[in-house]
Design an enzyme around this catalytic site. Sequence first.
Site, short mmCIF file in Angstrom:
data_model
loop_
_atom_site.label_atom_id
_atom_site.label_comp_id
_atom_site.label_asym_id
_atom_site.label_seq_id
_atom_site.Cartn_x
_atom_site.Cartn_y
_atom_site.Cartn_z
N GLU A 290 46.83 56.16 9.00
CA GLU A 290 48.24 56.17 9.38
C GLU A 290 48.50 57.18 10.50
O GLU A 290 49.44 57.02 11.28
CB GLU A 290 49.08 56.51 8.14
CG GLU A 290 50.38 55.73 8.09
CD GLU A 290 51.08 55.83 6.74
OE1 GLU A 290 50.63 55.15 5.80
OE2 GLU A 290 52.05 56.58 6.62
N HIS A 319 25.19 49.53 -4.67
CA HIS A 319 24.84 48.17 -5.06
C HIS A 319 25.86 47.16 -4.55
O HIS A 319 25.95 46.05 -5.06
CB HIS A 319 24.69 48.11 -6.59
CG HIS A 319 23.58 49.00 -7.06
ND1 HIS A 319 22.29 48.57 -7.20
CD2 HIS A 319 23.59 50.32 -7.35
CE1 HIS A 319 21.53 49.58 -7.59
NE2 HIS A 319 22.30 50.66 -7.67
N LYS A 436 58.81 48.37 6.76
CA LYS A 436 59.93 48.71 5.88
C LYS A 436 61.20 48.01 6.36
O LYS A 436 61.96 47.45 5.58
CB LYS A 436 60.17 50.23 5.88
CG LYS A 436 59.13 51.05 5.11
CD LYS A 436 59.56 52.52 5.03
CE LYS A 436 58.52 53.38 4.32
NZ LYS A 436 58.87 54.79 4.21
O1 PA5 Z 1 52.79 59.21 5.26
C1 PA5 Z 1 53.86 58.63 5.29
O2 PA5 Z 1 54.83 59.05 5.96
C2 PA5 Z 1 54.10 57.37 4.47
O3 PA5 Z 1 52.92 56.91 3.89
C3 PA5 Z 1 55.12 57.64 3.38
O4 PA5 Z 1 54.61 58.63 2.52
C4 PA5 Z 1 55.43 56.37 2.58
O5 PA5 Z 1 55.84 55.36 3.44
C5 PA5 Z 1 56.52 56.66 1.56
O6 PA5 Z 1 57.64 57.18 2.19
P1 PA5 Z 1 58.74 58.00 1.40
O7 PA5 Z 1 58.10 59.24 0.84
O8 PA5 Z 1 59.77 58.30 2.43
O9 PA5 Z 1 59.24 57.11 0.31
#
Ligand code: PA5
Length: 463
Positions: A290, A319, A436
């Site tokens: 990410e 394996h 989202k």
């Molecule tokens: O790293 C990130 O920003 C995302 O993976 C968020 O943690 C994830 O989308 C969840 O978002 P939130 O904590 O706002 O619900």
Amino acid sequence: MSQIQFDLSNVLADAIGTDHGLTMEELLGEQARCSAALAAIQARRETDLRWLDLPYAQDVLDSILDYAASVGGRFKNIVVLGIGGSALGNTALQSALGSPFHNVEPPPGVARLFVRDNIDPDLVGEFLDHFDPEHTLFNVISKSGGTAETMSQFLIFRARLVEHLGEEGHRDHIVVTTDKENGVLREIVNREGYESFIVPDGVGGRFSVLSPVGLLSSALVGIDVKGLLKGAADMDKRCKNDALMENPALLYALVQHKLHEEKGMPIAVTFPYSHRLANMAAWYAQLLGESIGKRLSKGGEEVFRGPTPVSAVGVTDQHSQVQLYVEGPFDKWFTLMTVGTGDHEVKIPKTPAAFRDLEGVDSLGGRSLRELFRAERDGTRIALTDAKRPNASIHFETITAHTVGQYIYMMELAVALMGEFYDVDAFDQPGVEAGKVAAYALMGRAGFEAERERIEAASCATK
Ligand code: PA5
């Protein structure tokens, strides 16, 4: 207290040749660039990269420990409702530092921990059928305070709590971790008076495990959160040194970048030889994917960059995946996570007389599972090296809160530094936000009508 060690011998050309390996001269030749990258990240510590200072948030630690002590023994189950950076670290910490059978038989007075990040109705429905409202505390975690997966689960479980415990009674069964003022979840906290913790400014989801996001549920199930922060602080000190060979985060980031961009290896495999660390590899997969997987460079040019994280676990994946790793394309590099001393020594009984003529069992009898586990791990390392596959190791002498805290901080800093090397913003996630927004539109959320029309026109919504 032991330090975790990063060993890159088998990434070097001396071990695997110059086609796929890096030379020490090449790495040391990057010292100036590394110093500049480290300085650029450290300069943001006081402004937008506040996660760098999480190990020192003593007041936060105290408030978490106070809360855990105040509810200690009251609940049999802790349920985290969150997703992505608001869930993966919680699971990773519990797996690394709790017993694999914690939820089957928790220590006396300690709650079980469930991290519910998937809204698959077959999973949530089954959980609803089995959970016990009377003895369950929900920690609802969302930095933005509006993520549909988390908020829908909040509504579902809140309703069930209210049904069993009443409007007033249900409130003690919910503790929220979210932004201090923004987002729907903060508004709900204000209206309902739930107990709450703050995801501080400058702490993005995937960099938040050392904030109340990861610490609260850990403290509630007896993990040594103080030790975690101490480990992170020790790694922070180690990584202030900009000498490449002394700074494991800097070295890791550079090796990742060079193997990808110069040796054509876009796939980064994290391969813990430790059941406990398997979910740490999953946590790192999100952190890397990410943070570095981006369409745009920092300057706004379209670059479509990013390594592909893969997680495997030894010995299980020997394996399933190792055949590909040893003989497949030269598009992967490997980080083995190794452990010196474990908690258990399991002896294999002496071979019974009746089987002694059978070599397949006779060579195992009287040995230990640790010997076999190590032989399998070293066998994989040797096979990868002989096949000229770059493989580094991160060694934990023991898995403790202190060593896990070091690892978390090292990898967070390494990924931040990779952002400098890959020239992308490691701290945003427009691709996740796009998904989202599309989901909000498909659910008919007010304000997202135009997006819904766009999706319907393009017919990209599937049944
Ligand atoms: O790293 C990130 O920003 C995302 O993976 C968020 O943690 C994830 O989308 C969840 O978002 P939130 O904590 O706002 O619900």
